[in-house]
Design a protein around this motif. Structure first.
Motif, PDB file in Angstrom:
ATOM      1  N   PRO A 127       0.826  -1.210   0.000  1.00 31.19           N
ATOM      2  CA  PRO A 127       0.000   0.000   0.000  1.00 31.19           C
ATOM      3  C   PRO A 127       0.860   1.261   0.000  1.00 31.19           C
ATOM      4  N   GLU A 128       0.262   2.335  -0.426  1.00 29.28           N
ATOM      5  CA  GLU A 128       0.916   3.633  -0.294  1.00 29.28           C
ATOM      6  C   GLU A 128       0.913   4.018   1.172  1.00 29.28           C
ATOM      7  N   LEU A 129       2.071   4.332   1.719  1.00 27.79           N
ATOM      8  CA  LEU A 129       2.169   4.627   3.144  1.00 27.79           C
ATOM      9  C   LEU A 129       1.484   5.952   3.464  1.00 27.79           C
ATOM     10  N   PRO A 130       0.905   6.061   4.664  1.00 27.64           N
ATOM     11  CA  PRO A 130       0.125   7.259   4.991  1.00 27.64           C
ATOM     12  C   PRO A 130       0.986   8.503   5.155  1.00 27.64           C
ATOM     13  N   ASN A 131       0.441   9.630   4.725  1.00 23.53           N
ATOM     14  CA  ASN A 131       1.050  10.917   5.031  1.00 23.53           C
ATOM     15  C   ASN A 131       0.802  11.242   6.500  1.00 23.53           C
ATOM     16  N   ALA A 132       1.434  12.282   6.983  1.00 20.68           N
ATOM     17  CA  ALA A 132       1.223  12.708   8.371  1.00 20.68           C
ATOM     18  C   ALA A 132      -0.114  13.428   8.494  1.00 20.68           C
ATOM     19  N   SER A 133      -0.759  13.254   9.627  1.00 20.63           N
ATOM     20  CA  SER A 133      -2.030  13.925   9.884  1.00 20.63           C
ATOM     21  C   SER A 133      -1.998  14.559  11.269  1.00 20.63           C
ATOM     22  N   ASP A 134      -2.670  15.697  11.381  1.00 18.67           N
ATOM     23  CA  ASP A 134      -2.871  16.332  12.681  1.00 18.67           C
ATOM     24  C   ASP A 134      -4.220  15.966  13.273  1.00 18.67           C
ATOM     25  N   TYR A 135      -5.009  15.178  12.527  1.00 17.45           N
ATOM     26  CA  TYR A 135      -6.389  14.962  12.954  1.00 17.45           C
ATOM     27  C   TYR A 135      -6.697  13.486  13.230  1.00 17.45           C
ATOM     28  N   ALA A 136      -6.611  12.618  12.186  1.00 19.50           N
ATOM     29  CA  ALA A 136      -6.963  11.207  12.372  1.00 19.50           C
ATOM     30  C   ALA A 136      -6.451  10.379  11.200  1.00 19.50           C
ATOM     31  N   TYR A 137      -6.467   9.082  11.417  1.00 24.40           N
ATOM     32  CA  TYR A 137      -6.127   8.110  10.371  1.00 24.40           C
ATOM     33  C   TYR A 137      -7.277   7.110  10.258  1.00 24.40           C
ATOM     34  N   LEU A 138      -7.501   6.622   9.024  1.00 20.03           N
ATOM     35  CA  LEU A 138      -8.563   5.658   8.774  1.00 20.03           C
ATOM     36  C   LEU A 138      -7.981   4.362   8.194  1.00 20.03           C
ATOM     37  N   LEU A 139      -8.462   3.259   8.707  1.00 21.39           N
ATOM     38  CA  LEU A 139      -8.040   1.932   8.264  1.00 21.39           C
ATOM     39  C   LEU A 139      -9.270   1.202   7.746  1.00 21.39           C
ATOM     40  N   ASN A 140      -9.260   0.896   6.446  1.00 25.71           N
ATOM     41  CA  ASN A 140     -10.411   0.208   5.848  1.00 25.71           C
ATOM     42  C   ASN A 140     -10.428  -1.249   6.289  1.00 25.71           C
ATOM     43  N   TRP A 141     -11.563  -1.715   6.782  1.00 23.89           N
ATOM     44  CA  TRP A 141     -11.664  -3.064   7.343  1.00 23.89           C
ATOM     45  C   TRP A 141     -11.835  -4.135   6.269  1.00 23.89           C
ATOM     46  N   ASN A 142     -11.937  -3.769   5.002  1.00 25.85           N
ATOM     47  CA  ASN A 142     -12.134  -4.764   3.944  1.00 25.85           C
ATOM     48  C   ASN A 142     -10.910  -5.634   3.724  1.00 25.85           C
ATOM     49  N   ASN A 143      -9.725  -5.088   3.927  1.00 25.54           N
ATOM     50  CA  ASN A 143      -8.495  -5.813   3.658  1.00 25.54           C
ATOM     51  C   ASN A 143      -8.363  -7.016   4.578  1.00 25.54           C
ATOM     52  N   TYR A 144      -7.938  -8.154   4.016  1.00 23.38           N
ATOM     53  CA  TYR A 144      -7.819  -9.382   4.801  1.00 23.38           C
ATOM     54  C   TYR A 144      -6.915  -9.201   6.011  1.00 23.38           C
ATOM     55  N   MET A 145      -5.861  -8.407   5.879  1.00 26.76           N
ATOM     56  CA  MET A 145      -4.893  -8.246   6.950  1.00 26.76           C
ATOM     57  C   MET A 145      -5.240  -7.119   7.913  1.00 26.76           C
ATOM     58  N   ALA A 146      -6.429  -6.526   7.775  1.00 25.71           N
ATOM     59  CA  ALA A 146      -6.814  -5.435   8.680  1.00 25.71           C
ATOM     60  C   ALA A 146      -6.796  -5.854  10.157  1.00 25.71           C
ATOM     61  N   PRO A 147      -7.219  -7.074  10.512  1.00 28.43           N
ATOM     62  CA  PRO A 147      -7.132  -7.466  11.930  1.00 28.43           C
ATOM     63  C   PRO A 147      -5.702  -7.454  12.468  1.00 28.43           C
ATOM     64  N   LYS A 148      -4.738  -7.807  11.646  1.00 30.29           N
ATOM     65  CA  LYS A 148      -3.343  -7.757  12.076  1.00 30.29           C
ATOM     66  C   LYS A 148      -2.945  -6.322  12.383  1.00 30.29           C
ATOM     67  N   ALA A 149      -3.343  -5.399  11.522  1.00 27.25           N
ATOM     68  CA  ALA A 149      -3.020  -3.988  11.738  1.00 27.25           C
ATOM     69  C   ALA A 149      -3.704  -3.462  12.995  1.00 27.25           C
ATOM     70  N   LEU A 150      -4.975  -3.766  13.164  1.00 24.80           N
ATOM     71  CA  LEU A 150      -5.707  -3.282  14.337  1.00 24.80           C
ATOM     72  C   LEU A 150      -5.107  -3.840  15.620  1.00 24.80           C
ATOM     73  N   ASN A 151      -4.727  -5.107  15.595  1.00 23.61           N
ATOM     74  CA  ASN A 151      -4.147  -5.703  16.795  1.00 23.61           C
ATOM     75  C   ASN A 151      -2.844  -4.999  17.181  1.00 23.61           C
ATOM     76  N   LYS A 152      -2.020  -4.643  16.200  1.00 24.83           N
ATOM     77  CA  LYS A 152      -0.785  -3.919  16.489  1.00 24.83           C
ATOM     78  C   LYS A 152      -1.095  -2.565  17.122  1.00 24.83           C
ATOM     79  N   ILE A 153      -2.118  -1.933  16.627  1.00 28.09           N
ATOM     80  CA  ILE A 153      -2.501  -0.619  17.155  1.00 28.09           C
ATOM     81  C   ILE A 153      -2.979  -0.735  18.602  1.00 28.09           C
ATOM     82  N   LEU A 154      -3.830  -1.702  18.875  1.00 24.14           N
ATOM     83  CA  LEU A 154      -4.362  -1.864  20.222  1.00 24.14           C
ATOM     84  C   LEU A 154      -3.285  -2.364  21.185  1.00 24.14           C
TER      85      LEU A 154
END
Length: 838
Positions: A501-528
């Motif tokens: 994926p294209e890596l996210p730019n910097a934000s002062d407000y929020a980031y969004l992670l689309n849950w459609n991707n098969y690996m989204a649970p892996k990403a969410l788990n790292k965040i939590l």
């Protein structure tokens, strides 16, 4: 009675004496030839004659390495490692001259399956046979026989063996399942008595859970030849496609009261894509097994019990690849000796039968060499000629990872795949460049490709040794068409790469992670796990023309434990490591719900436990363990049933109860788990565990009972009649309520689910309580009886109810089947992460 007992004791004494004193290499080896004294016997290297003890994998490899060191007939290679770090070795055995020209011989042999192979003279080519042992680790007579077979190939002397090796390349895999073999050898050897006890009730013959059959994650690896999800499978599939052997043998064991089986199996249970000539050749090869077993006086049978339908088994996979697969099943001693209906079954006897079958395979390959080579060439020629024009296409613009994972399987099977030249739509699916693939039909592997992609609902027979359907695009929940135009075909893919994926730019407000991707649970788990705040969208919203569906994850920048620059760097790493796109957002003013809406619900870190041991089905438990550990990098605590009563459950947010044999857990376990659930836990039960949940008042539901009366069924046919009423494994269509948290992350209203139970839960009278429901005509692929098909329509495979402050969730279907049913893995992840919102 006393006299009978004394007689049995006397027999037992003589038997144990024979075991201790009379096992010799002469018991196994052909007696009419000499053996090179420079080649060490197994006993000289591992310290015992095969049959005295069960060989551990480390000693097995030690002996094979020694043979390769001293014999000019043997080369050894390590093709990788198991999950437990054991070598996946392969011996290549042939004449010294052949081994010196091995790569040239391999290339010439493989050219048989390519176009323009008519000029090759098969009378002058060596045959290639792939002989593999003990893919089920506790069916150990195979790997122990491999010790003898390797010795024979290295040490036998005379014109006959020299001529055989001149005309043969033998790919010898002494252990298809190193981890399972090691586990079983430990069990059998640590429970062996000096005075061998053949009483079947002795502890030696009753392994502890999960037993040695499976690999590290408790998978039955003899179901993974087609999905190729495990490292052991990937090694042997690479070997297969590197050589395209003419015969592949797979040495197994069966119940102790059985004799010896060799294929073919039941003729009516052969897959229609397998040529009849394949079965004819299998039967002809069988005459050599029969002759060899007759010579040593061993009982056997053929054309019964087993089938050649599911191409994911070792003995059937070759049949769709121009080879002949042969299954051997030896009645098992499961230790060192057992009393059986056929008399005393000793471990050495089982080894001798397996060794004899290995030799008879070698003999058959010599007598049928040209015939088998010609068959292989014609198989692929006919495969190309039968291929239709056009192509298959599959993909997913919102879940490119799942599409990549299917493409990865095809590449492992040497199936030619291409990029999509330009975006197009077909058969209701959208296929976009970069997230979809084109697979031309006119190619060498067309038959295999068709076997992987077809939907089949009509069958000659109603009984299956394994599953009846495995349609891969359905398993991956992808857009799919069988009628793509070749004009959409882009560059051929030689080096398949994971979508980045294209890596996210910097934000002062929020980031969004689309849950459609098969690996989204892996990403969410790292965040939590990083103790960051994250919220899930309970409704759709739009921003800058982009739709963010139910289940979108929002990570606000403010009030985090990381400052905004640290958060940005961390989320870039998460995006890169998981392959999931994370978008930087600069405003909360969206169309639909805004980012500050109460319809964004806070998420907490999940601590998950899995009940294992006892009568829990190891396969089901292992699939879940593997999903968490290997796919999503999530910690999961395995709690053994025997320890459950004394375990502190308060530290877990979720407990998963897999399917079980028999009646399930004890009443005391139900009391403890119910108390934990009422105090706020989420319990998730699978397959027949749902009945245990109902019986113990966790949840209420009604089922459709299918009472079938046999009419005009004879006593002899009663077993087939009963067997036809089961669902051994088929694929069904369900409709999703995508606003329900269990269905978050799915683009389509309909998906395919794999089912192998006959538990039909009635839908709730409140429609919003049926987020997953079978359609009116749900069968997509596979076999189901007419009464069961009528029963399944409009029932539900998922139930949810609150219990106190906790949640109870039931799945009648296996959402994690054999590690390749990617399309429904997210249902379990939704239950884990979003259970509190249901």
């Amino acid at each position: 009675m006393r006299n009978i007992f004394s007689f049995l004791l006397l027999l037992f004494f003589f038997f144990t004496q024979a075991q201790e004193e009379n096992i010799s290499m002469e018991y196994y080896l052909p007696a009419d030839i000499s053996y090179n004294p420079e080649i060490p016997t197994p006993q000289e290297v591992i310290g015992f004659i095969p049959g005295e003890w069960h060989v551990s994998h480390d000693r097995l490899v030690m002996y094979m390495q020694k043979l390769a060191d001293v014999s000019p007939r043997i080369q050894i290679e390590n093709r990788g490692f198991t999950y437990e770090g054991r070598q996946l070795v392969l011996l290549t055995v042939s004449s010294e001259e052949n081994l010196a020209n091995l790569e040239e011989i391999r290339k010439k042999h493989v050219s048989l399956v390519e176009k323009d192979s008519e000029s090759l003279n098969t009378e002058e080519m060596p045959i290639v046979i792939n002989q593999g042992f003990s893919i089920h680790g506790n069916e150990a007579s195979g790997s122990n026989a491999a010790l003898l077979y390797a010795y024979y190939l290295a040490a036998a002397e005379g014109e006959e063996i020299e001529e055989t090796l001149k005309n043969t390349i033998i790919l010898l895999d002494p252990s298809f399942n190193p981890d399972g073999l090691q586990r079983f050898a430990y069990w059998a050897n640590t429970n062996k008595s000096k005075n061998i006890n053949p009483d079947p009730q002795d502890r030696e013959y009753s392994e502890v859970w999960p037993g040695g059959r499976t690999n590290h994650y408790w998978f039955d690896m003899n179901r993974d030849w087609l999905p190729v999800q495990l490292p052991e499978s990937q090694a042997r599939i690479a070997t297969f496609h590197n050589w395209y052997p003419n015969i592949l043998t797979d040495h197994h064991e069966m119940g102790s009261n059985s004799t010896f089986f060799f294929q073919p199996g039941i003729p009516s249970r052969t897959h229609p894509l397998t040529p009849q000539l394949n079965q004819d050749l299998t039967k002809e090869i069988g005459t050599y097994h029969a002759e060899a077993l007759d010579e040593i006086g061993s009982l056997y049978y053929t054309e019964e019990n087993y089938d050649d339908f599911y191409y994911g088994k070792g003995s059937t996979f070759p049949d769709i690849n121009g080879s002949v697969g042969i299954l051997f099943e030896q009645g098992s001693s499961r230790g060192h000796a057992q009393e059986t209906e056929n008399g005393l079954l000793t471990f050495p006897f089982t080894i001798r039968n397996q060794f004899t079958a290995a030799l008879s395979t070698l003999e058959a390959s010599q007598q049928m060499r040209t015939e088998l080579l010609d068959y292989q060439r014609n198989f692929f020629k006919e495969s190309r000629e039968s291929a239709k024009s056009g192509a298959y296409a599959f993909g997913s613009s919102k879940d490119p990872v799942s599409a990549y994972k299917l493409a990865e399987i095809l590449k492992r099977h040497q199936i030619e795949i291409h990029e999509v030249a330009q975006d197009f739509s077909e058969n209701g699916g959208n296929f976009k460049k970069g997230s979809a693939y084109i697979v031309p039909k006119n190619q060498r592997q067309y038959r295999l490709l068709k076997a992987m992609f077809e939907r089949r609902t009509e069958f000659r027979d109603s009984l299956f040794y394994d599953i009846s359907a495995w349609t891969f695009p359905l398993a991956f929940n992808l857009d799919f068409t069988e009628e793509a135009s070749l004009k959409n075909t882009g560059e051929k893919i030689n080096d398949l790469k994971m979508p980045s994926p294209e890596l996210p730019n910097a934000s002062d407000y929020a980031y969004l992670l689309n849950w459609n991707n098969y690996m989204a649970p892996k990403a969410l788990n790292k965040i939590l796990e990083k103790d960051l705040r994250a919220k899930v969208a309970m409704e759709d919203f739009w921003l800058e023309g982009e739709n963010y569906g139910h289940g979108t994850i929002m990570i606000p920048v403010q009030n985090q434990k990381l400052d905004k620059s640290e958060l940005h760097e961390f989320l870039k790493r998460v995006s890169e490591e998981s392959g999931v796109e994370i978008s930087a957002i600069q405003t909360g003013m969206t169309r639909g719900i805004n980012l500050g809406s109460n319809q964004f619900r806070g998420l907490k870190r999940q601590k998950v436990a899995l009940i294992v041991g006892g009568n829990i089905t190891p396969y089901d438990a292992g699939e879940i363990w593997h999903l968490f550990d290997q796919r999503y990098d999530m910690k999961i605590t395995k709690i053994d049933v025997r320890d459950l009563s004394g375990t502190d459950l308060s530290k877990y947010t979720d407990i998963i109860l897999p399917s079980a044999w028999g009646s399930g857990l004890a009443k005391e376990h139900a009391t403890k788990l119910k108390k934990w659930t009422k105090e706020g836990g989420t319990i998730i039960a699978y397959r027949n565990a749902v009945n245990w949940m109902k019986k113990n008042d966790f949840i209420k539901f009604e089922t459709k009972e299918n009472k079938i009366t046999a009419k005009d069924i004879s006593f002899g046919d009663r077993g087939d009649f009963r067997g036809a009423q089961g669902i051994g494994g088929a694929i069904f269509e369900v409709e999703l309520d995508r606003t329900h948290p269990i269905a978050f992350g799915y683009d389509d209203k309909k998906i395919a689910m794999f089912r192998n139970t006959t538990i039909f839960m009635e839908a709730d009278e409140q429609s919003y309580n049926n987020p997953i429901q079978y359609t009116e005509k749900p069968l997509l692929s596979g076999y189901i009886s007419k009464p069961n098909l009528d029963s399944i329509a409009k029932t539900v495979p998922f139930k949810h109810e609150s219990l106190g402050r906790g949640e109870v969730m039931l799945f009648t279907d296996n959402t994690n089947f054999r590690a390749f049913w990617y399309g429904t893995n997210k249902l379990l992840m939704n239950a884990i992460f979003f259970g509190d919102e249901m």
